[in-house]
Design a protein around this motif. Structure first.
Motif, PDB file in Angstrom:
ATOM      1  N   SER A  76       0.811  -1.220   0.000  1.00 21.03           N
ATOM      2  CA  SER A  76       0.000   0.000   0.000  1.00 21.03           C
ATOM      3  C   SER A  76       0.843   1.269   0.000  1.00 21.03           C
ATOM      4  CB  SER A  76      -0.943   0.009   1.207  1.00 21.03           C
ATOM      5  OG  SER A  76      -0.194  -0.063   2.416  1.00 21.03           O
ATOM      6  N   TRP A  77       2.165   1.142   0.268  1.00 21.42           N
ATOM      7  CA  TRP A  77       3.030   2.319   0.292  1.00 21.42           C
ATOM      8  C   TRP A  77       3.503   2.734  -1.100  1.00 21.42           C
ATOM      9  CZ3 TRP A  77       6.890   1.020   4.849  1.00 21.42           C
ATOM     10  CH2 TRP A  77       6.156   0.924   6.045  1.00 21.42           C
ATOM     11  N   ILE A  78       3.281   1.913  -2.118  1.00 21.07           N
ATOM     12  CA  ILE A  78       3.826   2.195  -3.453  1.00 21.07           C
ATOM     13  C   ILE A  78       3.231   3.487  -4.006  1.00 21.07           C
ATOM     14  CG2 ILE A  78       3.989   1.374  -5.831  1.00 21.07           C
ATOM     15  CD1 ILE A  78       4.064  -1.454  -4.774  1.00 21.07           C
ATOM     16  N   ASP A  79       4.116   4.370  -4.488  1.00 21.24           N
ATOM     17  CA  ASP A  79       3.709   5.622  -5.130  1.00 21.24           C
ATOM     18  C   ASP A  79       3.669   5.363  -6.640  1.00 21.24           C
ATOM     19  OD1 ASP A  79       3.441   8.159  -6.192  1.00 21.24           O
ATOM     20  OD2 ASP A  79       4.645   9.104  -4.630  1.00 21.24           O
ATOM     21  N   TRP A  80       2.462   5.144  -7.149  1.00 20.89           N
ATOM     22  CA  TRP A  80       2.325   4.707  -8.535  1.00 20.89           C
ATOM     23  C   TRP A  80       2.722   5.799  -9.530  1.00 20.89           C
ATOM     24  CZ3 TRP A  80       2.202  -0.237  -9.060  1.00 20.89           C
ATOM     25  CH2 TRP A  80       1.626  -1.026  -8.064  1.00 20.89           C
ATOM     26  N   LYS A  81       2.471   7.058  -9.201  1.00 21.89           N
ATOM     27  CA  LYS A  81       2.833   8.145 -10.112  1.00 21.89           C
ATOM     28  C   LYS A  81       4.352   8.242 -10.270  1.00 21.89           C
ATOM     29  CE  LYS A  81      -1.277  11.041  -9.334  1.00 21.89           C
ATOM     30  NZ  LYS A  81      -1.760  12.371  -8.878  1.00 21.89           N
ATOM     31  N   GLN A  82       5.068   8.201  -9.150  1.00 19.47           N
ATOM     32  CA  GLN A  82       6.523   8.266  -9.211  1.00 19.47           C
ATOM     33  C   GLN A  82       7.110   7.007  -9.858  1.00 19.47           C
ATOM     34  OE1 GLN A  82       8.569  10.754  -8.393  1.00 19.47           O
ATOM     35  NE2 GLN A  82       6.827  12.065  -7.862  1.00 19.47           N
ATOM     36  N   THR A  83       6.446   5.871  -9.628  1.00 20.46           N
ATOM     37  CA  THR A  83       6.907   4.621 -10.243  1.00 20.46           C
ATOM     38  C   THR A  83       6.821   4.704 -11.754  1.00 20.46           C
ATOM     39  OG1 THR A  83       6.240   3.315  -8.316  1.00 20.46           O
ATOM     40  CG2 THR A  83       6.482   2.136 -10.397  1.00 20.46           C
ATOM     41  N   ALA A  84       5.718   5.265 -12.267  1.00 21.46           N
ATOM     42  CA  ALA A  84       5.533   5.392 -13.721  1.00 21.46           C
ATOM     43  C   ALA A  84       6.515   6.385 -14.328  1.00 21.46           C
ATOM     44  CB  ALA A  84       4.092   5.809 -14.025  1.00 21.46           C
ATOM     45  N   SER A  85       6.779   7.499 -13.635  1.00 19.92           N
ATOM     46  CA  SER A  85       7.649   8.535 -14.202  1.00 19.92           C
ATOM     47  C   SER A  85       9.122   8.149 -14.160  1.00 19.92           C
ATOM     48  CB  SER A  85       7.442   9.856 -13.450  1.00 19.92           C
ATOM     49  OG  SER A  85       7.808   9.712 -12.093  1.00 19.92           O
TER      50      SER A  85
END
Length: 417
Positions: free
Chosen positions: A230-239
């Motif tokens: 639940s801690w994953i930052d999906w926006k930063q992961t994609a960028s």
């Protein structure tokens, strides 16, 4: 005295045949005797030069690619040799004299397959090279040292052998060239998985270890094994095209002291102790990355405490070895008395005995949280150990059992029992 007799014997072996040929040429005065004399004369002069040539006057130095590495890594070394006179040498044997501390290998997590038989990791490490310098006054010999074990190693000597092309005259000298090599413990990701809640005597008891309490996201960082999904930052992961997790502001920090048992025991498994040092390093690094204030306390014949000095912790863990004769349980009790407000204690040991169990029971009355990491080969974990673990659970102390089953994995997955 032996060196003098050897020198006189070599000198006689050159002068005697030269004298015989000279006398024969003087009395016979024919072509054959003259040919033999002048044919042997260059050989005799070369051997005389080799006999008086001083190898000990060479300038020998060792050039390390780096002198601070992690256990299991390799380094490249160049031996640079300079000599003032370019006396022709037909061959030169160069040997690195390795200290006893390097007579074993570290294959990282693979070494723990031999946790029940650590002698399999002992080797006779050698490095010998033959070069043909001729008239060269400077030359270099490269070589590698692979699978370095943890410790502070002193490379102190280089042996050089040379001689004439016929093997009659041999020279040898050991150069004292000292270089220090610091090999830090291998640090690996470690996942502390929460054990299943257990029901004991009608009450629910949970012994989960939490790194910190979290509330508000304040940034992002790279994913570390053990982070929640639940801690994953999906926006930063994609960028950034790599898994990023959110960082949170702490509601309150949890002070944790990691305690390493480095007391000597005649029956101890030295590879298990290496595993304990590695687990200790991994725990401290994991806590540090999770922004938890963590200190290190090592207990042997002396007690060393490092509250936050990260560099000193690494150097200390690089050189620590089991020593001292006093029981760990007694020293741990003394060390705990110096703590004004006992924090959470994470204790890493290779030996769980009755005395330690009693000490942990007393410490639990003064500390909010205690976790014990028992590092042992699976073949040395007996029924009495499980009985002691059950008693510690009853005191509210979490016990994590680490054997070769966990150590051969990367990351180390530590389950509660």
């Amino acid at each position: 005295m032996k060196a003098l007799f050897r020198f006189m014997g070599n000198l006689l072996s050159i002068i005697l045949p030269l004298s015989i040929l000279f006398v024969g040429a003087m009395f016979q005065s024919d072509f054959v005797s003259g040919f033999l004399l002048f044919s042997f004369l260059p050989i005799a002069l070369y051997q005389l030069g080799m006999l008086f040539y001083r190898v000990g006057g060479w300038n020998v130095r060792r050039i390390l690619s780096r002198n601070r590495i992690r256990a299991g890594e390799s380094i490249s070394i160049k031996l640079n040799i300079q000599r003032r006179i370019g006396f022709p040498l037909s061959y030169c044997k160069i040997e690195e004299v390795f200290p006893f501390s390097l007579q074993k290998i570290d294959t990282r997590e693979a070494k723990y397959h031999y946790l029940n038989n650590p002698n399999r990791l002992h080797v006779e490490r050698t490095s010998k090279r033959i070069v043909f310098p001729g008239f060269k006054r400077e030359f270099e010999i490269p070589y590698d040292i692979q699978k370095l074990p943890r410790g502070i190693h002193q490379l102190q000597a280089i042996r050089i052998r040379t001689g004439d092309m016929f093997g009659f005259i041999k020279k040898e000298h050991v150069f004292q060239v000292t270089d220090s090599l610091i090999v830090y413990p291998n640090e690996r990701p470690i996942c502390l998985q929460e054990p299943n809640n257990t029901i004991a005597q009608g009450s629910l008891s949970s012994h989960a270890l939490h790194f910190k309490n979290i509330n508000i996201a304040s940034g992002s960082r790279e994913y570390i094994p053990g982070d929640k999904f639940s801690w994953i930052d999906w926006k930063q992961t994609a960028s950034k095209n790599k898994i990023m997790t959110k960082e949170f502001e702490q509601e309150k920090s949890v002070d944790t002291v990691v305690i390493l048992d480095s007391c000597y025991d005649h029956a101890m498994n030295h590879l298990a102790f290496e595993a304990a040092v590695e687990v200790t390093t991994s725990l401290i690094e994991t806590l540090h990355r999770q922004s938890v204030t963590a200190g290190l306390l090592t207990v042997d014949k002396e007690i060393h405490y490092f509250p936050k000095q990260h560099h000193d912790v690494r150097n200390h863990l690089a050189q620590i070895h089991p020593n001292g004769k006093r029981p760990f349980a007694n020293l741990l009790k003394e060390a705990s008395m110096t703590m004004k407000s006992p924090p959470s204690l994470w204790i890493v040991t290779n030996n769980l005995n009755e005395a330690l169990g009693q000490t942990l029971k007393e410490l639990k009355q003064r500390s909010t949280s205690i976790a014990l990491f028992l590092v042992q080969p699976s073949a040395m974990i007996y029924q009495r150990d499980y009985q002691r673990i059950d008693r510690l659970h009853g005191y509210g102390i979490e016990v994590r059992l680490i054997s070769e089953k966990q150590l051969v994995k990367n990351p180390i997955e530590v389950n509660g029992i």
